[in-house]
Motif scaffolding. Sequence first.
Motif, PDB file in Angstrom:
ATOM      1  N   PRO A  10       0.835  -1.209   0.000  1.00 34.61           N
ATOM      2  CA  PRO A  10       0.000   0.000   0.000  1.00 34.61           C
ATOM      3  C   PRO A  10       0.871   1.261   0.000  1.00 34.61           C
ATOM      4  O   PRO A  10       1.942   1.284   0.581  1.00 34.61           O
ATOM      5  CB  PRO A  10      -0.800  -0.107   1.300  1.00 34.61           C
ATOM      6  CG  PRO A  10      -0.034  -1.043   2.159  1.00 34.61           C
ATOM      7  CD  PRO A  10       0.738  -1.951   1.238  1.00 34.61           C
ATOM      8  N   VAL A  11       0.384   2.268  -0.689  1.00 41.86           N
ATOM      9  CA  VAL A  11       1.082   3.549  -0.725  1.00 41.86           C
ATOM     10  C   VAL A  11       0.750   4.300   0.553  1.00 41.86           C
ATOM     11  O   VAL A  11      -0.395   4.377   0.962  1.00 41.86           O
ATOM     12  CB  VAL A  11       0.649   4.365  -1.962  1.00 41.86           C
ATOM     13  CG1 VAL A  11       1.275   5.740  -1.930  1.00 41.86           C
ATOM     14  CG2 VAL A  11       0.992   3.617  -3.224  1.00 41.86           C
ATOM     15  N   SER A  12       1.767   4.844   1.181  1.00 37.71           N
ATOM     16  CA  SER A  12       1.561   5.558   2.431  1.00 37.71           C
ATOM     17  C   SER A  12       2.306   6.889   2.375  1.00 37.71           C
ATOM     18  O   SER A  12       3.474   6.930   1.998  1.00 37.71           O
ATOM     19  CB  SER A  12       2.082   4.730   3.603  1.00 37.71           C
ATOM     20  OG  SER A  12       1.995   5.463   4.794  1.00 37.71           O
ATOM     21  N   ILE A  13       1.615   7.964   2.719  1.00 37.23           N
ATOM     22  CA  ILE A  13       2.272   9.263   2.816  1.00 37.23           C
ATOM     23  C   ILE A  13       2.024   9.795   4.213  1.00 37.23           C
ATOM     24  O   ILE A  13       1.025   9.460   4.853  1.00 37.23           O
ATOM     25  CB  ILE A  13       1.784  10.254   1.731  1.00 37.23           C
ATOM     26  CG1 ILE A  13       0.301  10.552   1.868  1.00 37.23           C
ATOM     27  CG2 ILE A  13       2.112   9.756   0.351  1.00 37.23           C
ATOM     28  CD1 ILE A  13      -0.194  11.629   0.933  1.00 37.23           C
ATOM     29  N   PRO A  14       2.939  10.607   4.710  1.00 42.94           N
ATOM     30  CA  PRO A  14       2.773  11.129   6.072  1.00 42.94           C
ATOM     31  C   PRO A  14       1.517  11.988   6.204  1.00 42.94           C
ATOM     32  O   PRO A  14       1.113  12.663   5.266  1.00 42.94           O
ATOM     33  CB  PRO A  14       4.016  11.985   6.298  1.00 42.94           C
ATOM     34  CG  PRO A  14       4.906  11.789   5.139  1.00 42.94           C
ATOM     35  CD  PRO A  14       4.147  11.074   4.077  1.00 42.94           C
ATOM     36  N   LEU A  15       0.928  11.936   7.399  1.00 40.46           N
ATOM     37  CA  LEU A  15      -0.217  12.775   7.724  1.00 40.46           C
ATOM     38  C   LEU A  15       0.262  13.877   8.648  1.00 40.46           C
ATOM     39  O   LEU A  15       0.757  13.620   9.742  1.00 40.46           O
ATOM     40  CB  LEU A  15      -1.316  11.970   8.418  1.00 40.46           C
ATOM     41  CG  LEU A  15      -2.490  12.782   8.977  1.00 40.46           C
ATOM     42  CD1 LEU A  15      -3.227  13.521   7.869  1.00 40.46           C
ATOM     43  CD2 LEU A  15      -3.439  11.880   9.756  1.00 40.46           C
ATOM     44  N   VAL A  16       0.146  15.116   8.189  1.00 41.04           N
ATOM     45  CA  VAL A  16       0.530  16.283   8.976  1.00 41.04           C
ATOM     46  C   VAL A  16      -0.762  16.927   9.469  1.00 41.04           C
ATOM     47  O   VAL A  16      -1.605  17.316   8.664  1.00 41.04           O
ATOM     48  CB  VAL A  16       1.342  17.295   8.133  1.00 41.04           C
ATOM     49  CG1 VAL A  16       1.717  18.502   8.965  1.00 41.04           C
ATOM     50  CG2 VAL A  16       2.561  16.625   7.528  1.00 41.04           C
ATOM     51  N   VAL A  17      -0.917  16.999  10.791  1.00 39.46           N
ATOM     52  CA  VAL A  17      -2.124  17.576  11.384  1.00 39.46           C
ATOM     53  C   VAL A  17      -1.747  18.880  12.076  1.00 39.46           C
ATOM     54  O   VAL A  17      -0.837  18.905  12.908  1.00 39.46           O
ATOM     55  CB  VAL A  17      -2.787  16.606  12.384  1.00 39.46           C
ATOM     56  CG1 VAL A  17      -3.995  17.262  13.041  1.00 39.46           C
ATOM     57  CG2 VAL A  17      -3.191  15.312  11.695  1.00 39.46           C
ATOM     58  N   LEU A  18      -2.442  19.955  11.719  1.00 41.82           N
ATOM     59  CA  LEU A  18      -2.237  21.264  12.334  1.00 41.82           C
ATOM     60  C   LEU A  18      -3.503  21.608  13.112  1.00 41.82           C
ATOM     61  O   LEU A  18      -4.564  21.797  12.513  1.00 41.82           O
ATOM     62  CB  LEU A  18      -1.979  22.333  11.274  1.00 41.82           C
ATOM     63  CG  LEU A  18      -0.645  22.252  10.537  1.00 41.82           C
ATOM     64  CD1 LEU A  18      -0.696  21.262   9.404  1.00 41.82           C
ATOM     65  CD2 LEU A  18      -0.273  23.609  10.020  1.00 41.82           C
ATOM     66  N   ASP A  19      -3.402  21.647  14.441  1.00 43.62           N
ATOM     67  CA  ASP A  19      -4.522  22.033  15.293  1.00 43.62           C
ATOM     68  C   ASP A  19      -4.363  23.504  15.644  1.00 43.62           C
ATOM     69  O   ASP A  19      -3.486  23.872  16.428  1.00 43.62           O
ATOM     70  CB  ASP A  19      -4.552  21.185  16.570  1.00 43.62           C
ATOM     71  CG  ASP A  19      -5.093  19.791  16.330  1.00 43.62           C
ATOM     72  OD1 ASP A  19      -6.148  19.689  15.672  1.00 43.62           O
ATOM     73  OD2 ASP A  19      -4.472  18.816  16.789  1.00 43.62           O
ATOM     74  N   VAL A  20      -5.208  24.351  15.062  1.00 41.62           N
ATOM     75  CA  VAL A  20      -5.143  25.791  15.302  1.00 41.62           C
ATOM     76  C   VAL A  20      -5.932  26.102  16.574  1.00 41.62           C
ATOM     77  O   VAL A  20      -7.102  25.747  16.677  1.00 41.62           O
ATOM     78  CB  VAL A  20      -5.720  26.580  14.111  1.00 41.62           C
ATOM     79  CG1 VAL A  20      -5.632  28.072  14.368  1.00 41.62           C
ATOM     80  CG2 VAL A  20      -5.004  26.200  12.824  1.00 41.62           C
ATOM     81  N   ARG A  21      -5.265  26.740  17.527  1.00 40.79           N
ATOM     82  CA  ARG A  21      -5.903  27.090  18.800  1.00 40.79           C
ATOM     83  C   ARG A  21      -6.553  28.474  18.699  1.00 40.79           C
ATOM     84  O   ARG A  21      -6.294  29.220  17.774  1.00 40.79           O
ATOM     85  CB  ARG A  21      -4.850  27.077  19.908  1.00 40.79           C
ATOM     86  CG  ARG A  21      -4.208  25.712  20.076  1.00 40.79           C
ATOM     87  CD  ARG A  21      -3.169  25.758  21.197  1.00 40.79           C
ATOM     88  NE  ARG A  21      -2.463  24.501  21.274  1.00 40.79           N
ATOM     89  CZ  ARG A  21      -1.143  24.376  21.165  1.00 40.79           C
ATOM     90  NH1 ARG A  21      -0.386  25.436  20.982  1.00 40.79           N
ATOM     91  NH2 ARG A  21      -0.573  23.201  21.259  1.00 40.79           N
ATOM     92  N   GLU A  22      -7.372  28.809  19.711  1.00 46.91           N
ATOM     93  CA  GLU A  22      -8.064  30.101  19.749  1.00 46.91           C
ATOM     94  C   GLU A  22      -7.098  31.277  19.666  1.00 46.91           C
ATOM     95  O   GLU A  22      -7.397  32.295  19.066  1.00 46.91           O
ATOM     96  CB  GLU A  22      -8.890  30.222  21.039  1.00 46.91           C
ATOM     97  CG  GLU A  22     -10.114  29.342  21.082  1.00 46.91           C
ATOM     98  CD  GLU A  22     -11.250  29.851  20.207  1.00 46.91           C
ATOM     99  OE1 GLU A  22     -11.293  31.059  19.917  1.00 46.91           O
ATOM    100  OE2 GLU A  22     -12.080  29.026  19.813  1.00 46.91           O
TER     101      GLU A  22
END
Length: 170
Positions: A10-22
């Motif tokens: 399976p092809v896998s690419i990194p998951l970049v998660v940006l949680d923007v705070r108040e």
Amino acid sequence: MRRVEPESVPVSIPLVVLDVREDGTVAVTVDGSPLHPDPFAPPWRRSSFGQIIDRATDDRTTPARVEVREADGTTFTDIIAAQRRRAPQPPPESEEPTSRPVFHAVEGDGFVPGEDVAVAVVTGHTDASGTGTARALIDPARLAPDAAGGVVEVVLFGRISGLTIFRRLP
């Protein structure tokens, strides 16, 4: 005789998660592991998006899936494609002697002693929309003195005091 097929990977690419705070700061994870700014650097902010993506994708040499989770609950997802890197072209040989760079001092008073002061070169100007939003598209070719008059503006911005000083270089 039975033919053996290779097992598909399976092809896998990194998951970049940006949680923007108040408060506008951003918490970043890459495949669940935190990605922090450089030591002694200010926290990630929404304006750090380009730096975050460059760091998470090894200067965009690998693709990544990016998910931005806003403080109000909305979520945006995009795929950042890898860019091909070209070998740098050697500078043309010149018979002129190399000149030394010219440095200009830019100063301003009124900052909080010891505060982090951002330095920015003005590449252009834009107007705010009727809702107060401003947008700037940066053309790397415009990072040199203004062709119209050779004017370069520099901004000093105190990250604690909020003091903003504009200076023109000669």
